[in-house]
Design a protein around this motif. Structure first.
Motif, short mmCIF file in Angstrom:
data_model
loop_
_atom_site.label_atom_id
_atom_site.label_comp_id
_atom_site.label_asym_id
_atom_site.label_seq_id
_atom_site.Cartn_x
_atom_site.Cartn_y
_atom_site.Cartn_z
N ASP A 152 -12.34 -2.62 5.25
CA ASP A 152 -11.43 -3.19 4.26
C ASP A 152 -12.11 -3.39 2.91
N SER B 99 0.84 -1.21 0.00
CA SER B 99 0.00 0.00 0.00
C SER B 99 0.87 1.26 0.00
N HIS C 63 -10.55 -1.07 0.74
CA HIS C 63 -9.20 -1.56 0.42
C HIS C 63 -9.26 -2.66 -0.64
#
Length: 266
Positions: free
Chosen positions: A139, A98, A142
């Motif tokens: 998430d 990331s 994400h």
């Protein structure tokens, strides 16, 4: 509603975001510092041409993009199914990737800022810092971020392959490994880490069993298996290039001698 629970969630979100921004800033600063260092630019030990033929470097470029796609998918699987085996190294890998993606991004447009937000690994950071998995729901952003970068890096693979005039046989290799990886994971009922270790060992003609009982041992097995495969292929390529070069040089020498003898006859 438990306001203490909500307050704790907000604090964890802010801490995770703050840690991520700090790590991105530090990483960007270090990368710029290293790139501006003349010793780094002129270092013989850091020059890839000292270790690999130029043709092999082009192939490694292809491998890089496909490996990145593969890593994104493995992290996606861990985020969705929350396997325990190898979860801590995957959390660390998630944070590192990331940060890398954030460093490579521009932040000019609103879309860039939205994608950057999707890169913040809230679940991984809070899982490591607080040991808390209650932020799994966030998430989702994400996961969508990684889905975006999967298609971005596959597109980069296609463009790189086309610009360098390379074949796509490497794609066949990764397809075989990928299909075997999924088949082993579901057929044997193992985690992605266990599956890729087993497939790597089988692919490199060692065994089907996963090498290493610990997570570190499994990662070590992966490094050794694929490192040995890469070095053996580089050695073969280097030897082939050396043989061809020697043959061509000898042909030129013969032609040069022939031309000289013709001139002397005249």
């Amino acid at each position: 509603m438990d306001y203490n629970f909500v307050l704790l969630l907000i604090i964890q979100l802010l801490v995770a975001a703050g840690i991520f921004v700090f790590l991105v800033y530090i990483a960007r600063f270090m990368v710029n510092k290293i790139k501006s260092n003349p010793d780094f630019k002129n270092s013989k030990f850091l020059n890839p041409l000292e270790y690999f033929p130029s043709e092999k470097l082009a192939s490694l470029g292809q491998i890089f993009y496909l490996v990145m796609v593969f890593l994104f998918i493995i992290i996606e699987l861990y985020l969705i199914f929350t396997w325990k085996d190898g979860s801590f190294p995957i959390l660390v890998l998630d944070i590192i990737l990331s940060i890398y993606l954030a460093i490579k991004m521009n932040m000019d447009s609103l879309n860039d800022k939205i994608i950057l937000f999707s890169l913040i690994p809230f679940g991984s950071i809070t899982g490591i810092i607080f040991g808390d998995t209650s932020l799994v729901w966030i998430d989702l952003f994400h996961i969508f971020g990684y889905l975006y970068f999967i298609q971005v890096y596959y597109r980069k693979f296609e463009i790189f392959t086309k610009n360098m005039g390379l074949g796509i046989s490497i794609l066949l290799l990764f397809t075989i490994v990928w299909v075997s990886f999924l088949f082993t994971m579901f057929a044997e009922g193992v985690s992605p880490l266990e599956s890729i270790t087993m497939v790597s060992n089988a692919f490199t003609s060692n065994s089907y069993e996963a090498s290493g009982n610990s997570v570190v041992g499994k990662f070590d097995s992966l490094v050794l298996a694929w490192g040995g495969f890469l070095l053996s292929s580089v050695g073969t390529a280097t030897l082939a290039a050396s043989v061809v070069k020697k043959y061509v040089d000898r042909q030129f020498d013969d032609m040069e001698n022939l031309i000289k003898s013709k001139k002397e006859e005249k």
